[in-house]
Design an enzyme around this catalytic site. Structure first.
Site, PDB file in Angstrom:
ATOM      1  CB  SER A 184     -10.309   2.897   3.520  1.00 39.44           C
ATOM      2  OG  SER A 184     -11.039   4.017   3.067  1.00 39.44           O
ATOM      3  CE1 TYR A 196      -6.632   3.993  -0.344  1.00 40.81           C
ATOM      4  CE2 TYR A 196      -8.787   5.037  -0.147  1.00 40.81           C
ATOM      5  CZ  TYR A 196      -7.624   4.553   0.440  1.00 40.81           C
ATOM      6  OH  TYR A 196      -7.465   4.645   1.804  1.00 40.81           O
TER       7      TYR A 196
END
Length: 254
Positions: free
Chosen positions: A137, A150
């Site tokens: 990501s 995250y």
């Protein structure tokens, strides 16, 4: 040695994983769909097979190392491993973040990727022309407020890919990292916010044309299908409306 046409896709029950499985099948791979939700991957396998592709569903929790090792015994060689299983939980600051959420994100995004990669790396090497894909990501390359758990997990996934590439240099295996930015899927934000549909919708509110799962799957498939000597080390893909994790155009009506 000829390339194996088997591609294993984790997290294939929805979103980027499901879209990648469809596109790799179209590219000629026999795809092995793994995820915890048996009904979802079985339905997807039926869809792919019905449209002329080849797919097999295998229910699997990537954090269960015993189950992963058993799964790996089904193969002599594989050509592609797409480590897509992951996800985010919550958007709390460091001061109040739930350690259980942090632990679960790390287990899924990092340890799950480690488990599959370790178990299947000998099969990828045996193919003579293997590819490991890590779907990380943009959170693995920059941080934002409320995202530390995250972000930490995706930084871990990025470092895993980067280090693996160094360690297996000389083996017939490529290591590709694809790092998507803002992608609108049915479940990512909904899962992050515990099923709160209104809060999940605000993630994409006013953003003109966020990425779709198919956009990311197309990017992954393109990278995988480059000639064997071409390694796409890192490909960051964002929608035009996003310049960074914190700078996004939103066209909101008054």
């Amino acid at each position: 040695m000829p390339q194996s046409r088997i591609a294993v896709v984790t997290g294939a029950s929805s979103g980027i994983g499901a879209a990648t499985a469809r596109q790799l099948a179209t590219a000629g791979y026999r795809v092995v769909l793994t995820a915890r939700r048996k009904d979802r991957i079985e339905a997807l396998a039926e869809e792919i097979n019905a449209t002329g592709g080849q797919a097999t569903a295998y229910p699997l929790d990537v954090t269960d190392r015993t189950a992963v090792d058993e799964f790996a015994t089904a193969f002599k060689t594989i050509g592609v491993l797409v480590n897509n299983a992951g996800g985010a939980l919550g958007l709390d600051p460091v001061a109040t973040g739930d350690p259980a959420d942090w632990r679960q994100m790390y287990e899924t995004n990092v340890i799950g990727t480690l488990n599959l990669t370790q178990a299947l790396l000998p099969k990828l090497i045996a193919s003579g022309d293997g590819t490991v894909v890590v779907v990380s990501s943009t959170a693995g390359h920059g941080t934002y407020e409320g995202g530390a758990g995250y972000v930490a997990a995706k930084h871990g996934a990025h470092v895993l890919a980067e280090t693996l590439r160094l360690e297996i240099l000389g083996e017939p295996v490529r290591v590709i990292e694809v790092a998507p930015g803002l992608v609108k899927t049915d479940e990512f934000a909904l899962t992050r916010f515990g099923g709160d549909e209104a809060r999940a919708a605000k993630v994409y509110e006013g953003v003109p044309d966020p990425l779709t799962a198919d956009d990311v799957a197309d990017t992954i498939t393109w990278a995988v299908t480059r000639p064997s000597h071409v390694n796409i080390d890192l490909l960051v893909v964002r929608p035009r409306a996003q310049a960074s994790n914190t700078k996004v155009i939103r066209e909101l009506s008054e």
